[in-house]
Enzyme design. Sequence first.
Site, PDB file in Angstrom:
ATOM      1  CB  THR A  62      -0.866  -0.094   1.361  1.00 47.19           C
ATOM      2  OG1 THR A  62      -1.994   0.998   1.108  1.00 47.19           O
ATOM      3  CG2 THR A  62      -0.438   0.085   2.470  1.00 47.19           C
ATOM      4  CE  LYS A  66      -1.611   0.609  -3.429  1.00 42.04           C
ATOM      5  NZ  LYS A  66      -3.032   1.115  -4.011  1.00 42.04           N
ATOM      6  CB  THR A 153      -3.066  19.852 -11.155  1.00 43.36           C
ATOM      7  OG1 THR A 153      -2.758  20.045 -10.007  1.00 43.36           O
ATOM      8  CG2 THR A 153      -2.027  20.367 -11.993  1.00 43.36           C
ATOM      9  CD  GLU A 155      -1.405  22.093 -16.185  1.00 46.48           C
ATOM     10  OE1 GLU A 155      -1.814  22.084 -15.043  1.00 46.48           O
ATOM     11  OE2 GLU A 155      -1.776  23.345 -16.748  1.00 46.48           O
ATOM     12  CB  ILE A 222     -12.343   4.176  -4.355  1.00 46.89           C
ATOM     13  CG1 ILE A 222     -11.094   5.426  -4.136  1.00 46.89           C
ATOM     14  CG2 ILE A 222     -12.533   4.172  -5.807  1.00 46.89           C
ATOM     15  CD1 ILE A 222      -9.794   5.284  -4.645  1.00 46.89           C
TER      16      ILE A 222
END
Length: 280
Positions: A62, A66, A153, A155, A222
């Site tokens: 976690t 990762k 953001t 971008e 989630i």
Amino acid sequence: MKQVFGVFGDPVGHSLSPAMHNAAFSALGMDCIYHAFRVTPEKLEKAILGAEAMGFGGINLTVPLKEKALKLDFVKPDPLAKRIGAVNTLVFGKKGDIQGYNTDGPGAKQALLDTGVEIRGSRMVVAGAGGAARAVAFQLAADGADITVINRTEERAVGLAREISAADLPGKIRGTGLSGLKELLRDADVLINTTTLGMHPNTDATIVTAEELHSGLTVFDIVYNPLETRLLREARTSGAKTISGVLMLVYQGAEAFRLWTGVEPPLELMKKTVLEALQA
């Protein structure tokens, strides 16, 4: 001698994975145990090799491990994990090989399918452009969804969409900022929040309110702590269908369980265990 499994992360004390997996092992009469281990990024390589040397059955990873695990020479990622750029499940082979998988995308996919969502051709808005968004968006693009990634953001959203487009998957994907969210949601079938907005202890935060949602929408958050986030409450008020983050947590864990053991896990028990832990 018990076979040991575990989750590595920092922090990791809050993890519900030990309760979920230990309940499954117990129900199936398997002589296995699952622990949480605090592992910092600089100790990750030693921790993985140590676990393999001691005969661990497998490991979950976690935050913040990762992406780092994928870059280790001895971890062999499957194609999906390689595309996503992160692994959350390690399987130790009998010949000393260490396979890496990402079960977050499959977990999200199964949560959607369970709720009756037809993924191919569905217009989906994915909020966020971090690791969870990458896993979810890659999986949904592979399954033919029409995806718009939105992020504060712009971008980052555009960059993620461009990267997934380059993988030449069946789905369509684009990225944008938050300014056109209301218009996007008007025509969307599914909204997926992959950000931490609304997570404990900031439980009053939400990416949108009921006024911007509609009854033809499925809203999937989630975040699983709290059990019902403010976003899901707002969705319920609007008449939208809701999906709790608990389902993704359970399904990604179940996929890891299958990879490690080759055994079908008791899904309802795992879900019940997670719900009880969250309500305690």
